[in-house]
Design an enzyme around this catalytic site. Structure first.
Site, short mmCIF file in Angstrom:
data_model
loop_
_atom_site.label_atom_id
_atom_site.label_comp_id
_atom_site.label_asym_id
_atom_site.label_seq_id
_atom_site.Cartn_x
_atom_site.Cartn_y
_atom_site.Cartn_z
N LYS A 3 20.38 89.26 -34.14
CA LYS A 3 21.79 89.65 -34.33
C LYS A 3 22.11 90.99 -33.65
O LYS A 3 21.19 91.75 -33.31
CB LYS A 3 22.11 89.71 -35.83
CG LYS A 3 21.99 88.36 -36.54
CD LYS A 3 22.57 88.43 -37.94
CE LYS A 3 22.52 87.09 -38.63
NZ LYS A 3 23.23 87.12 -39.94
N TYR A 43 29.39 79.46 -37.38
CA TYR A 43 29.27 79.65 -38.83
C TYR A 43 30.33 78.84 -39.62
O TYR A 43 30.64 79.19 -40.75
CB TYR A 43 29.39 81.12 -39.18
CG TYR A 43 28.09 81.89 -38.93
CD1 TYR A 43 26.96 81.64 -39.69
CD2 TYR A 43 28.01 82.89 -37.96
CE1 TYR A 43 25.77 82.34 -39.50
CE2 TYR A 43 26.82 83.60 -37.75
CZ TYR A 43 25.71 83.31 -38.53
OH TYR A 43 24.54 84.01 -38.35
N ASN A 106 21.97 91.72 -40.70
CA ASN A 106 20.63 91.49 -41.28
C ASN A 106 19.62 91.02 -40.22
O ASN A 106 18.73 90.23 -40.48
CB ASN A 106 20.70 90.53 -42.48
CG ASN A 106 21.17 89.14 -42.11
OD1 ASN A 106 21.64 88.91 -41.01
ND2 ASN A 106 21.05 88.21 -43.04
N HIS A 109 18.99 85.47 -37.71
CA HIS A 109 19.40 84.23 -38.39
C HIS A 109 18.35 83.17 -38.13
O HIS A 109 17.82 83.08 -37.02
CB HIS A 109 20.75 83.76 -37.83
CG HIS A 109 21.06 82.33 -38.14
ND1 HIS A 109 21.61 81.95 -39.35
CD2 HIS A 109 20.88 81.18 -37.43
CE1 HIS A 109 21.74 80.62 -39.35
NE2 HIS A 109 21.32 80.14 -38.21
N GLU A 120 22.05 73.78 -33.85
CA GLU A 120 22.20 75.17 -33.40
C GLU A 120 21.54 75.38 -32.03
O GLU A 120 22.06 76.14 -31.20
CB GLU A 120 21.63 76.12 -34.48
CG GLU A 120 22.49 76.06 -35.73
CD GLU A 120 21.99 76.90 -36.91
OE1 GLU A 120 20.90 77.48 -36.82
OE2 GLU A 120 22.73 76.97 -37.90
#
Ligand code: CMP
Length: 131
Positions: A3, A43, A106, A109, A120
């Site tokens: 990320k 998302y 965070n 993913h 994905e």
């Protein structure tokens, strides 16, 4: 997918090293930046959640590094490697415990099922980018 917080902090190499040392084969990998529209699409499953707007804004704010990884038991083992979604709850030594800044920022993913891993992977890579 690494990320924006982790790429901007210069942690792409360290995280990639952890992934390889844990026995994953990197089948495809690149740098990219999502538009808000594409982040929203990625998302979409979280569309009704209160954090969706912030998540989409954050995930389109900088460089990401999507990857396709291969390993036996990959989904479960990867989730163990990266740790809990909330870095405050992530086990010591996991990617999120080491590198995450907050629940949105965070660091990484991971797909939550083989089915979503395929969806994905197809989202980010064409068949010509895999080997
Ligand atoms: P990720 O694995 O990318 O999947 C969805 C993301 O939503 C998650 O990591 C977090 O970064 C973000 N998020 C923000 N708030 C929450 C929350 N309360 N519960 C779960 N995910 C959240």
């Amino acid at each position: 997918m690494i990320k924006p917080d982790a790429t901007s902090a210069g942690n792409t190499g360290a995280i990639t090293k952890m992934i390889e040392e844990a026995g994953f084969r990197i089948v495809a990998m690149k740098k990219a930046q999502l538009t808000p529209e594409l982040a929203g699409k990625f998302y979409e499953i979280h569309k009704e959640r209160p954090f969706y707007g912030e998540l989409v804004k954050y995930m389109s704010s900088g460089t990401i590094v999507p990857m396709i990884l291969e390993k036996d038991n990959a989904v479960e083992d990867f989730r163990k490697l990266i740790g809990a979604t909330d870095p405050k709850k992530a086990a010591p030594g996991t990617v999120r415990a080491l590198f995450a800044k907050s629940i949105d920022a965070n660091a990484i993913h991971g797909s939550d099922s083989d089915e979503n891993a395929a969806i994905e992977g197809n989202f980010f890579f064409s068949q010509f980018e895999r080997f």
